[in-house]
Write a protein that holds these residues in place. Sequence first.
Motif, PDB file in Angstrom:
ATOM      1  N   PHE A 159       0.811  -1.212   0.000  1.00  0.00           N
ATOM      2  CA  PHE A 159       0.000   0.000   0.000  1.00  0.00           C
ATOM      3  C   PHE A 159       0.847   1.265   0.000  1.00  0.00           C
ATOM      4  CE2 PHE A 159      -2.461  -3.308   2.163  1.00  0.00           C
ATOM      5  CZ  PHE A 159      -3.572  -3.348   1.331  1.00  0.00           C
ATOM      6  N   LEU A 160       0.346   2.253  -0.753  1.00  0.00           N
ATOM      7  CA  LEU A 160       0.893   3.602  -0.765  1.00  0.00           C
ATOM      8  C   LEU A 160      -0.152   4.536  -0.171  1.00  0.00           C
ATOM      9  CD1 LEU A 160       2.786   5.966  -1.733  1.00  0.00           C
ATOM     10  CD2 LEU A 160       1.553   5.844  -3.923  1.00  0.00           C
ATOM     11  N   LYS A 161       0.241   5.307   0.856  1.00  0.00           N
ATOM     12  CA  LYS A 161      -0.662   6.295   1.441  1.00  0.00           C
ATOM     13  C   LYS A 161      -0.261   7.690   0.989  1.00  0.00           C
ATOM     14  CE  LYS A 161      -2.369   4.050   5.649  1.00  0.00           C
ATOM     15  NZ  LYS A 161      -2.425   4.124   7.129  1.00  0.00           N
ATOM     16  N   ILE A 162      -1.275   8.472   0.592  1.00  0.00           N
ATOM     17  CA  ILE A 162      -1.035   9.839   0.146  1.00  0.00           C
ATOM     18  C   ILE A 162      -1.920  10.769   0.970  1.00  0.00           C
ATOM     19  CG2 ILE A 162      -1.048  11.433  -1.806  1.00  0.00           C
ATOM     20  CD1 ILE A 162      -0.872   8.968  -3.636  1.00  0.00           C
ATOM     21  N   SER A 163      -1.298  11.734   1.630  1.00  0.00           N
ATOM     22  CA  SER A 163      -2.023  12.689   2.465  1.00  0.00           C
ATOM     23  C   SER A 163      -1.998  14.071   1.819  1.00  0.00           C
ATOM     24  CB  SER A 163      -1.376  12.760   3.852  1.00  0.00           C
ATOM     25  OG  SER A 163      -1.941  13.806   4.609  1.00  0.00           O
ATOM     26  N   THR A 164      -3.164  14.699   1.701  1.00  0.00           N
ATOM     27  CA  THR A 164      -3.250  16.061   1.190  1.00  0.00           C
ATOM     28  C   THR A 164      -4.561  16.693   1.626  1.00  0.00           C
ATOM     29  OG1 THR A 164      -3.176  17.456  -0.792  1.00  0.00           O
ATOM     30  CG2 THR A 164      -4.261  15.312  -1.004  1.00  0.00           C
ATOM     31  N   SER A 165      -4.546  17.986   1.856  1.00  0.00           N
ATOM     32  CA  SER A 165      -5.768  18.711   2.219  1.00  0.00           C
ATOM     33  C   SER A 165      -6.357  19.462   1.037  1.00  0.00           C
ATOM     34  CB  SER A 165      -5.470  19.709   3.351  1.00  0.00           C
ATOM     35  OG  SER A 165      -4.484  20.644   2.940  1.00  0.00           O
ATOM     36  N   TYR A 166      -5.743  19.292  -0.148  1.00  0.00           N
ATOM     37  CA  TYR A 166      -6.160  20.066  -1.322  1.00  0.00           C
ATOM     38  C   TYR A 166      -7.117  19.251  -2.188  1.00  0.00           C
ATOM     39  CZ  TYR A 166      -2.492  23.150   0.220  1.00  0.00           C
ATOM     40  OH  TYR A 166      -1.725  23.994   0.986  1.00  0.00           O
ATOM     41  N   LYS A 167      -8.305  19.815  -2.392  1.00  0.00           N
ATOM     42  CA  LYS A 167      -9.359  19.124  -3.145  1.00  0.00           C
ATOM     43  C   LYS A 167      -8.915  18.761  -4.552  1.00  0.00           C
ATOM     44  CE  LYS A 167     -12.962  18.851  -0.379  1.00  0.00           C
ATOM     45  NZ  LYS A 167     -13.561  17.527  -0.046  1.00  0.00           N
ATOM     46  N   ILE A 168      -8.148  19.627  -5.192  1.00  0.00           N
ATOM     47  CA  ILE A 168      -7.746  19.358  -6.572  1.00  0.00           C
ATOM     48  C   ILE A 168      -6.882  18.103  -6.643  1.00  0.00           C
ATOM     49  CG2 ILE A 168      -5.705  20.888  -6.450  1.00  0.00           C
ATOM     50  CD1 ILE A 168      -6.273  21.564  -9.406  1.00  0.00           C
ATOM     51  N   ILE A 169      -6.009  17.910  -5.655  1.00  0.00           N
ATOM     52  CA  ILE A 169      -5.188  16.699  -5.608  1.00  0.00           C
ATOM     53  C   ILE A 169      -6.055  15.489  -5.302  1.00  0.00           C
ATOM     54  CG2 ILE A 169      -3.335  15.503  -4.393  1.00  0.00           C
ATOM     55  CD1 ILE A 169      -2.172  17.633  -6.025  1.00  0.00           C
ATOM     56  N   GLN A 170      -6.951  15.619  -4.343  1.00  0.00           N
ATOM     57  CA  GLN A 170      -7.838  14.518  -3.972  1.00  0.00           C
ATOM     58  C   GLN A 170      -8.667  14.061  -5.167  1.00  0.00           C
ATOM     59  OE1 GLN A 170     -10.133  15.964  -0.653  1.00  0.00           O
ATOM     60  NE2 GLN A 170      -8.325  16.437   0.577  1.00  0.00           N
ATOM     61  N   ASN A 171      -9.251  15.019  -5.896  1.00  0.00           N
ATOM     62  CA  ASN A 171     -10.082  14.677  -7.053  1.00  0.00           C
ATOM     63  C   ASN A 171      -9.271  13.968  -8.133  1.00  0.00           C
ATOM     64  OD1 ASN A 171     -12.346  15.787  -5.863  1.00  0.00           O
ATOM     65  ND2 ASN A 171     -12.091  17.788  -6.824  1.00  0.00           N
TER      66      ASN A 171
ATOM     67  N   LYS B 273       3.580   0.799   2.924  1.00  0.00           N
ATOM     68  CA  LYS B 273       5.016   0.667   2.707  1.00  0.00           C
ATOM     69  C   LYS B 273       5.660   2.044   2.496  1.00  0.00           C
ATOM     70  CE  LYS B 273       5.471  -3.905   2.565  1.00  0.00           C
ATOM     71  NZ  LYS B 273       6.322  -4.652   3.522  1.00  0.00           N
ATOM     72  N   VAL B 274       4.916   2.941   1.820  1.00  0.00           N
ATOM     73  CA  VAL B 274       5.424   4.289   1.518  1.00  0.00           C
ATOM     74  C   VAL B 274       4.322   5.291   1.833  1.00  0.00           C
ATOM     75  CG1 VAL B 274       6.269   5.849  -0.280  1.00  0.00           C
ATOM     76  CG2 VAL B 274       7.000   3.454  -0.266  1.00  0.00           C
ATOM     77  N   TYR B 275       4.719   6.448   2.348  1.00  0.00           N
ATOM     78  CA  TYR B 275       3.771   7.515   2.694  1.00  0.00           C
ATOM     79  C   TYR B 275       4.228   8.805   2.033  1.00  0.00           C
ATOM     80  CZ  TYR B 275       0.936  10.645   5.614  1.00  0.00           C
ATOM     81  OH  TYR B 275       0.047  11.585   6.052  1.00  0.00           O
ATOM     82  N   LEU B 276       3.310   9.484   1.323  1.00  0.00           N
ATOM     83  CA  LEU B 276       3.590  10.779   0.711  1.00  0.00           C
ATOM     84  C   LEU B 276       2.640  11.820   1.291  1.00  0.00           C
ATOM     85  CD1 LEU B 276       3.865   9.803  -3.089  1.00  0.00           C
ATOM     86  CD2 LEU B 276       5.725   9.973  -1.418  1.00  0.00           C
ATOM     87  N   ALA B 277       3.154  13.004   1.589  1.00  0.00           N
ATOM     88  CA  ALA B 277       2.331  14.124   2.041  1.00  0.00           C
ATOM     89  C   ALA B 277       2.533  15.281   1.068  1.00  0.00           C
ATOM     90  CB  ALA B 277       2.706  14.544   3.450  1.00  0.00           C
ATOM     91  N   ILE B 278       1.431  15.787   0.513  1.00  0.00           N
ATOM     92  CA  ILE B 278       1.511  16.823  -0.521  1.00  0.00           C
ATOM     93  C   ILE B 278       0.991  18.143   0.038  1.00  0.00           C
ATOM     94  CG2 ILE B 278       0.806  17.479  -2.849  1.00  0.00           C
ATOM     95  CD1 ILE B 278       0.344  14.491  -3.407  1.00  0.00           C
ATOM     96  N   GLN B 279       1.819  19.185  -0.092  1.00  0.00           N
ATOM     97  CA  GLN B 279       1.446  20.517   0.382  1.00  0.00           C
ATOM     98  C   GLN B 279       1.704  21.549  -0.704  1.00  0.00           C
ATOM     99  OE1 GLN B 279       3.349  21.450   4.121  1.00  0.00           O
ATOM    100  NE2 GLN B 279       2.697  19.550   5.102  1.00  0.00           N
ATOM    101  N   TYR B 280       1.051  22.716  -0.549  1.00  0.00           N
ATOM    102  CA  TYR B 280       1.232  23.821  -1.494  1.00  0.00           C
ATOM    103  C   TYR B 280       1.873  24.979  -0.746  1.00  0.00           C
ATOM    104  CZ  TYR B 280       0.178  26.753  -5.567  1.00  0.00           C
ATOM    105  OH  TYR B 280       0.284  27.556  -6.679  1.00  0.00           O
TER     106      TYR B 280
END
Length: 280
Positions: A12-24, A41-48
Motif C-alpha cells: 500500500f501507498l498512502k497519500i495525504s493532502t488537504s487540497y481538493k484538486i489533488i484529492q479529485n 510501505k510508503v507515505y507521501l504528504a503533498i502541500q502547497y
Amino acid sequence: MVICVNIVNDIFLKISTSYKIIQNLLFQFYRPYIVPAKKHKVYLAIQYSDTKEWIVFHSDNYFSIFTSLLDVFLYIQDTIELMLEKYCMEYLLIHGSCLSIKDKALGFIGPTRSGKSTLNLAFILRYKARFISDDTIIIDEKNNLISFPQIIFLRALDILPSDINKYCILSGYSSLRKEYIYAISFPEVINKAKLVNIFCINHDKNISPFIRQLSRADAYEKLLLNLKFNSHVHKDITKIFSAINNILVYQVKNSDLSISIESVFNTLYSKGESVCHELN
C-alpha cells in the motif's frame, strides 16, 4: 485527507493532502485501487507553498518540489514504479504495456518511443479492448497479467481516435521530462488475465515492414532485454523460460505506427500457428 492505494498484492501507498484538486485527481487516476486505510510501505504528504510550488514529502525523510500538478503525478507514478521494483520480486516485470481483447491478453514491448502506450490505447479505443497496464507488464508464475495503479503518459495524441480526449485528465509541459505530456486514465481495468501474445515493436525505415513469430531462443532474448529492473535478472531467468513455453512472441518492424495497429490486430485472429508475412 489520507488516500490509500493498493499497488500489488496488499502493498500500500498512502497519500495525504488537504487540497481538493489533488484529492479529485487521485480518485480519477487511481479509483479502482483505492481501499480503506491499511499499513503502508510508503507515505507521501503533498502541500502547497507560499511560493506557489507543490512540495511532496516522502516517508524516507526527503522532499521534492514541483511547479505543476502534472509533475506531481509523474512523481507519484515514479514512486509506484519504485515500489514495484522493491516489493514485487516474486513477479516477472517487463518494460511494456498490455491489454485484454476478446479473452486474449497481449503485451507490447520495445525501445522507448516505439509506441507501446499508443498501441495499447489504440486497441482500447478502436477494438473495445480492456486496459491492464502500461509501462510495466507484471506476470505471475501462472502467466497471469496483473494490473497495478498507473497513469498513461503520452507525448502525442494525433494518431489516436478523437474520443481519447475524454480520458485525458491532465496535460502540459513537464519540467521533469522536458516535453509536453498528456496524462490519460481509464476508469475500468482488468485485474488479471492470461497472457497469450507479446509483440516486439521496432521502427526501421530501411527495411520492408514485416511481422513474424520468433523462435523460443529469440523470444527469450527479447524478453531478457526488456526486463524492467536489472537487479531482478538472476531471479527472472527461470520465469522467462516458463513464460515462453506458453506465450507466442512476434517481431513487428515497420516505418508507420498505424501499420502496427492493423497488423497486430490481424495476427491475433490468424488461423496459422506461425505468422510471417509482409505488411505492405
